[in-house]
Enzyme design. Structure first.
Site, mmCIF file in Angstrom:
data_model
loop_
_atom_site.group_PDB
_atom_site.id
_atom_site.type_symbol
_atom_site.label_atom_id
_atom_site.label_comp_id
_atom_site.label_asym_id
_atom_site.label_seq_id
_atom_site.Cartn_x
_atom_site.Cartn_y
_atom_site.Cartn_z
ATOM 1 N N GLU A 144 -2.451 -12.103 35.470
ATOM 2 C CA GLU A 144 -1.313 -12.280 34.571
ATOM 3 C C GLU A 144 -1.008 -10.933 33.897
ATOM 4 O O GLU A 144 -1.944 -10.282 33.425
ATOM 5 C CB GLU A 144 -1.615 -13.329 33.493
ATOM 6 C CG GLU A 144 -0.378 -13.654 32.672
ATOM 7 C CD GLU A 144 -0.612 -14.765 31.631
ATOM 8 O OE1 GLU A 144 -1.731 -15.287 31.530
ATOM 9 O OE2 GLU A 144 0.353 -15.074 30.925
ATOM 10 N N GLY A 284 -8.314 -10.517 25.565
ATOM 11 C CA GLY A 284 -9.447 -11.353 25.168
ATOM 12 C C GLY A 284 -10.041 -12.147 26.314
ATOM 13 O O GLY A 284 -11.246 -12.145 26.529
ATOM 14 N N ALA A 285 -9.179 -12.829 27.062
ATOM 15 C CA ALA A 285 -9.663 -13.709 28.110
ATOM 16 C C ALA A 285 -8.482 -14.175 28.938
ATOM 17 O O ALA A 285 -7.330 -13.959 28.556
ATOM 18 C CB ALA A 285 -10.374 -14.917 27.502
ATOM 19 N N MET A 286 -8.791 -14.838 30.057
ATOM 20 C CA MET A 286 -7.714 -15.271 30.947
ATOM 21 C C MET A 286 -8.035 -16.644 31.523
ATOM 22 O O MET A 286 -9.133 -16.883 32.025
ATOM 23 C CB MET A 286 -7.545 -14.218 32.052
ATOM 24 C CG MET A 286 -6.498 -14.560 33.078
ATOM 25 S SD MET A 286 -4.841 -14.642 32.327
ATOM 26 C CE MET A 286 -4.085 -15.877 33.370
ATOM 27 N N GLU A 287 -7.013 -17.507 31.498
ATOM 28 C CA GLU A 287 -7.195 -18.931 31.791
ATOM 29 C C GLU A 287 -7.106 -19.285 33.270
ATOM 30 O O GLU A 287 -6.756 -20.421 33.598
ATOM 31 C CB GLU A 287 -6.135 -19.714 31.013
ATOM 32 C CG GLU A 287 -4.679 -19.547 31.522
ATOM 33 C CD GLU A 287 -3.846 -18.515 30.760
ATOM 34 O OE1 GLU A 287 -4.444 -17.604 30.150
ATOM 35 O OE2 GLU A 287 -2.613 -18.617 30.783
ATOM 36 N N ASN A 288 -7.428 -18.379 34.210
ATOM 37 C CA ASN A 288 -7.344 -18.675 35.637
ATOM 38 C C ASN A 288 -7.906 -20.065 35.945
ATOM 39 O O ASN A 288 -8.950 -20.448 35.430
ATOM 40 C CB ASN A 288 -8.157 -17.652 36.427
ATOM 41 C CG ASN A 288 -7.921 -16.247 35.941
ATOM 42 O OD1 ASN A 288 -6.811 -15.767 35.969
ATOM 43 N ND2 ASN A 288 -8.978 -15.610 35.439
ATOM 44 N N HIS A 320 -9.065 -21.922 23.426
ATOM 45 C CA HIS A 320 -7.710 -21.529 23.823
ATOM 46 C C HIS A 320 -7.579 -21.519 25.356
ATOM 47 O O HIS A 320 -6.650 -22.120 25.910
ATOM 48 C CB HIS A 320 -7.398 -20.148 23.237
ATOM 49 C CG HIS A 320 -6.040 -19.628 23.572
ATOM 50 N ND1 HIS A 320 -4.963 -19.730 22.725
ATOM 51 C CD2 HIS A 320 -5.579 -19.000 24.673
ATOM 52 C CE1 HIS A 320 -3.903 -19.184 23.286
ATOM 53 N NE2 HIS A 320 -4.248 -18.722 24.480
ATOM 54 N N GLU A 321 -8.512 -20.856 26.023
ATOM 55 C CA GLU A 321 -8.404 -20.763 27.490
ATOM 56 C C GLU A 321 -8.586 -22.143 28.117
ATOM 57 O O GLU A 321 -7.914 -22.486 29.082
ATOM 58 C CB GLU A 321 -9.422 -19.772 28.058
ATOM 59 C CG GLU A 321 -9.369 -18.368 27.458
ATOM 60 C CD GLU A 321 -7.985 -17.755 27.386
ATOM 61 O OE1 GLU A 321 -7.151 -18.043 28.258
ATOM 62 O OE2 GLU A 321 -7.727 -16.987 26.421
ATOM 63 N N HIS A 324 -5.435 -24.160 27.878
ATOM 64 C CA HIS A 324 -4.407 -23.738 28.833
ATOM 65 C C HIS A 324 -4.440 -24.567 30.124
ATOM 66 O O HIS A 324 -3.456 -24.597 30.850
ATOM 67 C CB HIS A 324 -4.610 -22.272 29.218
ATOM 68 C CG HIS A 324 -3.840 -21.291 28.385
ATOM 69 N ND1 HIS A 324 -2.524 -21.462 28.035
ATOM 70 C CD2 HIS A 324 -4.198 -20.076 27.871
ATOM 71 C CE1 HIS A 324 -2.114 -20.404 27.330
ATOM 72 N NE2 HIS A 324 -3.106 -19.554 27.213
HETATM 73 N N1 B3K Z 1 -2.789 -15.593 29.223
HETATM 74 C C1 B3K Z 1 -3.697 -14.539 28.926
HETATM 75 C C2 B3K Z 1 -3.030 -13.268 28.528
HETATM 76 C C3 B3K Z 1 -2.566 -12.442 29.655
HETATM 77 C C4 B3K Z 1 -2.054 -11.122 29.146
HETATM 78 C C5 B3K Z 1 -1.468 -10.305 30.211
HETATM 79 N N2 B3K Z 1 -1.042 -9.026 29.710
HETATM 80 C C6 B3K Z 1 -4.678 -14.929 27.889
HETATM 81 C C7 B3K Z 1 -4.250 -15.983 26.960
HETATM 82 O O1 B3K Z 1 -3.283 -15.907 26.264
HETATM 83 O O2 B3K Z 1 -4.886 -16.986 26.941
HETATM 84 ZN ZN ZN Z 2 -3.099 -17.957 25.937
#
Ligand code: B3K
Ligand code: ZN
Length: 887
Positions: A144, A284-288, A320-321, A324
């Site tokens: 993302e 911070g983190a990513m919700e893959n 939060h993740e 998502h």
């Molecule tokens: N969705 C990601 C953020 C991605 C940022 C890309 N530049 C984390 C979050 O908001 O949960």
């Molecule tokens: Zn988010």
């Protein structure tokens, strides 16, 4: 690598010196230009042959014409920095392809095709940390917003949903663990010490949710049984040496899963949930889907190395993740202008979760403080944009406090107006109506309207208008009637000179001036430029308590007297309103003092009033320490800056800082006995990670105050606290105080801290931050020396932020009058931009305040922005710098 060996200034680098950027290299993308993609990609097959320096990717896409889009005779697959090895269409080598601006264009004639593309990438050379990159000997991804195009050619946009099956293979000793989205369906040994795994994700997803990890990792695991009785395996994957610090993250995940079932009716939908911690990460983190990738900062914690605030942040980000999975993954965004659809809503969900975990009052105050610190300045500056922006050059620049935090506030207002139960009906309808879709903010609003039974016609303005509304509140009293007159103005912002009145829900109460009680809270909605509300039954002039619980993200300018504010601070039954009254007492005094608009007598009266108000808080035995701590916090320099600029057009950060420090010293002097008594009482509370948090907070606050009036005593207390600390909250609190004092204890403690923790990157980040934030008179020299320290590494975002974000947030350093702070930040941006544009661009914001700051600093800041603008910049930094100069 050391910053000294990588830093380049335009003067020192001939390539950068004369290569002013061309805005046409970075075209503007507009929301109104959205068009559906002409092709559907129902299935995506990826095969990775993994290596740190060379990874081969073969992608096989099934493409079908999209009946809902105009017909096209070719397909455009986005690419960025890829080496193309081969292209096949329907099994035959294709030779009629072309490359346009990095993208692959392939003519296609039939309604359905199979496309096969082979590419090669070098993960070790990927310092942008977007796409597939190497970190600490492992491979991981960040897709993302537009990172997938750095892995393979693809329609890299959120409205193209595809089912992924992935084969990964690589050297087993180097990458014993191979992870991807979904479930692992097969695996085995290959030739020459390689092994492979096959993963399948049954849920169609956009490319930005793709993830892959290969490395030498171990997991802390547990299981969770969902509301319908399915068992889910949970893993938190880290390097071996970090395993003992993963329990809190795992527990937070379990709690989040349970909470989302109970509060939003959302159940997890795979048999596996993996979280991986990596130390080089842009955010911070990513919700893959099924494979969250986290910055180590939001996973690793134990009481010895993490503060109470770190524990809370981990819980919040894990939640939060996880949230998502529904608000973001099951329902994603149609295009990136809709980002707040998933981010604003998910921030609200994580805030409500943390409120339930840790108590509503303090969490609400913390969230408002963050909004005021990060979002209000954004809304008042050159980078202001609506929560649903209309245009961008680089989408990564729009992961902002406005899209996230104001986005959450806007949805929170819907919840306030609907009430909790009706709001839940609205979110249920949203999840049901749009499951499996790429949706828009409008879809969300409509679902809340239909499900919760609200009319949000005018409310939609919150999505399109930028700027923080300001509300002037006046109370008149006649006979037994109180009349509140409210006037709203939404200030002009770049591209939006004229604004319309917005609906602003405000919870209010009218307090009896004698007792501080009231007969009930009411919700009023101000939806015109000016409106009056009358209330009878008030024989005496009541005191207005307004925006209770901070129901609307606005600035209230009220005509409350000092006595009114004192009454609210002491007696209001709404904790936020009490906090707000304390803040306002200090703000009005400090802003007037900073502007030189306080006559001696008014200064004396103000100081007297503030001393009494603070004394009352310290004496109030009914308060718990966590809340007492909040009430004792003076408004931040940043908030005072905004208030001064609102009131006087320009703010003077030097005067604000001096006045604020002066007030701290005065209060500490007058209240020294009470502060010491609280400090002593709190030191007797034994450490327990769940309990005694308020006491630990109070210790820091008392120490900080005492340090301004009696540095010697504070140094002794802090040194003692540092030495006897059995947890990081106490240790960091003490070190923060010592770092600002010119004493030998400072040197000892900083050295001890470094030696004690030098194998722990996250704690060494703290060591940098504490020094960069300090009140020490030589802080600028300290920061310069730290930038040359062998442990400073500009390529690691956590380390870069630990020094330079802290520095930019320290008014005593960043705003020093000769402009040296601005120069240092600009040099740093120029050095970082060629390495990691996404992170570099984030550092432009502090310089963007130049229009709201006093004239001398304003000119210095502007000239640094102009110096940056002369370099050949990334799209990310170009956009932020040019917007900052334009407005
Ligand atoms: N969705 C990601 C953020 C991605 C940022 C890309 N530049 C984390 C979050 O908001 O949960
Ligand atoms: Zn988010």
């Amino acid at each position: 690598m050391d910053i000294a060996t990588t830093a380049t200034t335009p003067e020192g680098n001939p390539e950068l010196a004369d290569a002013a950027p061309n805005p046409h290299d970075h075209p503007v993308i507009r929301r109104e230009d959205y068009a559906p993609y002409p092709w559907l990609v129902p299935e995506t097959r990826l095969e990775f042959d993994l290596g740190l320096d060379a990874t081969r990717v073969v992608s096989k896409l099934t493409v079908l014409r999209n009946a809902r889009a105009p017909e096209a005779d070719s397909i455009r697959l986005e690419g960025d920095g890829l080496e193309l090895l081969s292209v096949k269409v329907d099994g035959e080598p294709a030779n009629n392809w072309s490359i346009d601006d990095g993208d692959l264009i392939l003519p296609l004639s039939a309604d359905a095709h199979e496309i096969e593309i082979a590419t090669e990438i070098d993960p070790s050379a990927n310092t942008k940390l977007e796409g597939l990159y190497a970190s600490n000997g492992m491979l991981c991804t960040q897709c993302e917003a537009e990172g997938f195009r750095r892995i393979t050619f693809f329609p890299d946009r959120p409205d193209v949903l595809s089912t992924y099956s992935v084969r990964m293979s690589g050297p087993k000793d180097q990458f014993p663990i191979l992870l991807c989205n979904g479930n692992m369906v097969a695996g085995g040994e290959g030739d020459d010490g390689t092994h492979w795994a096959e993963w399948h994700d049954p849920w169609p997803k956009p490319s930005y949710l793709f993830a892959l990890v290969a490395g030498d990792l171990v997991a802390n695991s547990s299981t969770f049984t969902t509301m319908s009785g399915r068992e889910v395996v949970l893993n938190v994957w880290v390097r071996k040496e970090d395993l003992s610090r993963t329990d809190h993250a795992l527990r937070s995940l379990e709690t989040s899963m349970k909470w989302d079932e109970e509060v939003f009716g959302r159940e997890y939908d795979l048999d596996l949930y993996n979280i991986v911690a990596v130390s080089d990460f842009n955010m911070g983190a990513m919700e893959n889907k099924g494979l969250n990738i986290f910055n180590t900062k939001y996973v690793l914690a134990d009481p010895e190395t993490a503060t109470d605030a770190d524990f809370d942040a981990i819980e919040g980000v894990i939640a939060h993740e996880y949230f998502h999975n529904w608000s973001g993954n099951r329902i994603t965004c149609r295009d990136w202008f809709q980002l707040s659809l998933k981010e604003g809503f998910t921030v609200l969900r994580d805030q409500l979760f943390s409120q339930d975990m840790r108590g509503e009052a303090v969490k609400r105050i913390e969230d408002v403080r963050i909004l005021r610190l990060a979002q209000f300045p954004e809304d008042a500056g050159p980078l202001a944009h609506p929560i649903r922006p209309d245009s961008y050059r680089e989408i990564n620049n729009f992961y902002t406090a406005t899209v996230y935090n104001k986005g959450a506030e806007v949805i929170r207002m819907m919840r306030v107006m609907a009430g909790t139960d009706a709001f839940r009906k609205g979110t249920d309808l949203y999840f049901q109506r749009h499951d499996g879709e790429a949706a828009t903010c409008e879809d969300f609003i409509k679902a809340i309207e239909d499900g919760a039974g609200l009319d949000l016609k005018q409310f939609r303005l919150w999505y399109s208008q930028a700027g923080t509304p300001r509300i002037a509140a006046r109370l008149a009293h006649d006979g037994d009637t109180a009349t509140i007159t409210l006037k709203q103005t939404v200030p002009p912002t770049p591209g939006q000179p004229d604004k319309q009145a917005m609906p602003i829900p405000l919870k209010i109460a009218l307090l009896d001036p004698a007792t501080g009680t009231h007969s009930g809270e009411q919700l009023i909605v101000l939806d015109r430029p000016e409106q009056s509300f009358t209330f009878s039954g008030h024989s005496a002039r009541p005191v207005l308590s307004i925006n209770r619980g901070f129901t609307a993200p606005v600035v209230i300018e009220r005509d409350a007297s000092g006595e009114d504010l004192m009454l609210l601070a002491r007696h209001d039954d709404d904790p936020f309103a009490r906090y707000e009254a304390m803040q306002e007492l200090s703000v009005s005094h400090l802003v007037a003092a900073s502007a030189g608009a306080l006559a001696d007598s008014a200064r004396t009266a103000g100081e007297e009033g503030l001393s009494q108000a603070f004394a009352a808080i310290l004496d109030d035995e009914a308060l718990d320490d966590a809340m007492r701590g909040e009430l004792l916090l003076l408004p931040t320099d940043t908030y005072l800056f905004e208030q001064m600029a609102n009131a006087h057009g320009r703010a003077d950060p030097g005067a604000i800082h001096a006045e604020r420090e002066g007030l701290k010293a005065l209060l500490a002097k007058r209240l020294a006995d009470k502060l010491r008594a609280h400090y002593d009482r709190c030191t007797r509370v034994a450490f327990d990670y769940e309990n005694g948090r308020g006491a630990r907070k109070m210790k820091s606050i008392c120490l900080n105050l005492l340090a301004s009036s009696d540095p010697e005593e504070a140094a002794a207390l802090a040194a003692r606290q540092y030495k006897s600390a059995d947890n990081m909250t106490d240790r960091q609190g003490a070190l923060g105080v010592l770092a600002g004092l010119d004493t030998p204890e400072r040197t000892h403690a900083l050295l001890d801290f470094y030696n004690r923790f030098n194998d722990n990157a996250l704690v060494i980040d703290k060591w940098f931050t504490i020094q960069a934030l300090s009140l020490h008179p030589h802080v600028v020299e300290h920061i310069k020396a730290l930038a040359e320290h062998p442990d400073f590494n500009i390529k690691n975002p956590n380390r870069a932020r630990s020094l330079y974000m802290a520095f930019a947030g320290n008014p005593g350093a960043f705003h020093i009058a000769d402009g040296e702070g601005y120069r240092m930040l600009a040099d740093f941006i120029l050095a970082l931009d060629p390495i990691n544009p996404q992170t570099a661009a984030r550092f432009v914001t502090p310089l963007g305040k130049w229009k709201r700051i006093e004239e001398t600093r304003s000119a210095l800041m502007k000239s640094e922005l102009e110096r940056i603008a002369k370099a050949k910049l990334s799209r990310d930094t170009f956009e932020q710098v040019s917007r900052s100069l334009e407005a």
